[in-house]
Design an enzyme around this catalytic site. Structure first.
Site, PDB file in Angstrom:
ATOM      1  N   SER A   1       0.920  -0.989  -0.302  1.00 50.31           N
ATOM      2  CA  SER A   1      -0.082   0.280  -0.286  1.00 50.31           C
ATOM      3  C   SER A   1       0.795   1.304   0.285  1.00 50.31           C
ATOM      4  O   SER A   1       0.649   2.595   0.356  1.00 50.31           O
ATOM      5  CB  SER A   1      -1.024  -0.440   1.246  1.00 50.31           C
ATOM      6  OG  SER A   1      -1.819  -1.500   1.164  1.00 50.31           O
ATOM      7  N   ARG A   2       1.947   1.530  -0.543  1.00 49.71           N
ATOM      8  CA  ARG A   2       3.024   2.199  -0.379  1.00 49.71           C
ATOM      9  C   ARG A   2       2.908   2.501   0.914  1.00 49.71           C
ATOM     10  O   ARG A   2       4.264   3.865   1.170  1.00 49.71           O
ATOM     11  CB  ARG A   2       2.417   3.535  -1.567  1.00 49.71           C
ATOM     12  CG  ARG A   2       2.397   2.882  -3.062  1.00 49.71           C
ATOM     13  CD  ARG A   2       3.002   2.399  -3.852  1.00 49.71           C
ATOM     14  NE  ARG A   2       3.192   2.832  -5.110  1.00 49.71           N
ATOM     15  CZ  ARG A   2       3.180   1.192  -5.331  1.00 49.71           C
ATOM     16  NH1 ARG A   2       2.641   0.682  -4.887  1.00 49.71           N
ATOM     17  NH2 ARG A   2       2.655   1.114  -6.671  1.00 49.71           N
TER      18      ARG A   2
END
Length: 217
Positions: free
Chosen positions: A195-196
């Site tokens: 999710s970065r």
């Protein structure tokens, strides 16, 4: 713009980054020791040319440029590479002796960034490394006026052949060639996460030691 000249879609290049978390407690007390740990793991992972690094420099006029070079040694004093001193990077570093390095270890979802001040190596150290290089690389250092415009490939090959005939065994060390050392004032270790929400931990020089800070991804 017709269909054949349109840029390709980048949608298929999306990636999910998953790696073991990188916490402050995982880090070695200094960044060079931490780099040694990660560099060893990059070697163990079989990465092609893990010592390849992107070197970014800036001219006195503020024009940045970047290229890939090879790390040829490092210790607590800094990271070493060799080049033609009259090349573009050589001129940049003469005018503005600061640089940034980036080790892009994509297959293991890691990267290391180094920022620091740059000095030339002592002549004796550069000469010792030059003499350890393969014969062809030593002739090539003489033949290539790095970053200068060349009229043709044939011109470049002819110069190489001329110099190989002049020095069939042991070319001397060029006075325009040698090493630089990047002494880090900041080093960042980046570990990809889902999710970065990547882990970014930075060592920053403070007095005689290092401060560790977590950066937002």
């Amino acid at each position: 713009m017709d269909a054949t000249s349109r840029p390709p879609s980048l949608a298929g290049l999306r990636r999910t980054y998953e790696g073991a978390p990188l916490t402050e407690g995982d880090l070695a007390p200094d960044p060079v020791t931490q780099f040694t740990i990660w560099f060893g793991e990059a070697l163990d992972a079989g990465l092609p040319e893990p010592n390849a690094m992107i070197l970014a420099t800036c001219s006195a006029g503020g024009l940045p440029t970047a290229r890939t070079v090879l790390l040829k040694g490092y210790d607590e004093h800094g990271f070493v590479f060799y080049t033609n001193y009259e090349s573009r990077k050589g001129r940049d570093l003469r005018e503005n002796p600061r640089a940034s390095l980036l080790f892009p270890w994509h297959p293991i979802r890691r990267q290391v960034r180094v920022e620091g001040t740059v000095t030339r190596l002592a002549r004796e150290e550069s000469a010792a490394y030059f003499r350890s290089r393969p014969y062809g690389s030593r002739i090539g250092a003489w033949a290539s006026r790095q970053s200068a415009v060349v009229g043709s490939r044939q011109e470049l090959d002819a110069r190489y052949a001329e110099l190989a005939a002049r020095w069939p065994e042991d070319p001397p060390v060029p006075d325009f060639w040698g090493g630089f050392r990047v002494a880090p004032v900041e080093m960042e270790f980046w570990q990809g996460q889902i999710s970065r929400m990547h882990d970014r931990l930075r060592y920053r020089r403070a007095g005689g030691g290092w401060v560790v800070e977590r950066l937002a991804p």
